[in-house]
Design an enzyme around this catalytic site. Structure first.
Site, short mmCIF file in Angstrom:
data_model
loop_
_atom_site.label_atom_id
_atom_site.label_comp_id
_atom_site.label_asym_id
_atom_site.label_seq_id
_atom_site.Cartn_x
_atom_site.Cartn_y
_atom_site.Cartn_z
N ALA A 32 0.83 -1.20 0.00
CA ALA A 32 0.00 0.00 0.00
C ALA A 32 0.86 1.25 0.00
O ALA A 32 0.47 2.28 -0.54
CB ALA A 32 -0.93 0.00 1.21
N ASP A 33 2.04 1.20 0.60
CA ASP A 33 2.94 2.35 0.61
C ASP A 33 3.48 2.65 -0.79
O ASP A 33 3.84 3.78 -1.09
CB ASP A 33 4.11 2.12 1.56
CG ASP A 33 3.67 2.10 3.01
OD1 ASP A 33 2.59 2.65 3.31
OD2 ASP A 33 4.41 1.56 3.84
#
Length: 82
Positions: A32-33
């Site tokens: 997700a980063d």
């Protein structure tokens, strides 16, 4: 969260804190980063602006398990000094 700063239109503080200044929502999942990299002007704070290499830094420390104490910090000379 969007904020206009320079050419960037995204706020991506990196891995230290999330958009709210906390750490509870980080790395869930880790991928997700990576979405923050999609913005064309995104540049993480953790990336250095310059890179210096010191090829002789590890000379005499061929076996890292035994010779790690021989490795020293590198202090570059200041500009203008010789």
């Amino acid at each position: 969260m969007n904020a206009l700063v320079g050419c960037t239109t995204s706020f991506d503080p990196g891995w230290e804190v999330d958009a709210f200044g906390a750490v509870s929502n980080l790395c869930q999942p880790m991928e997700a980063d990576l979405y923050g990299c999609a913005d064309p002007c995104w540049w993480p704070a953790q990336v250095a602006d310059t890179l210096n290499t010191y090829p002789n830094w590890s000379a005499g420390a061929d076996d890292v398990m035994q010779d790690w104490r021989k490795l020293q910090s590198v202090f570059p000379e200041t500009k203008g000094s010789s």
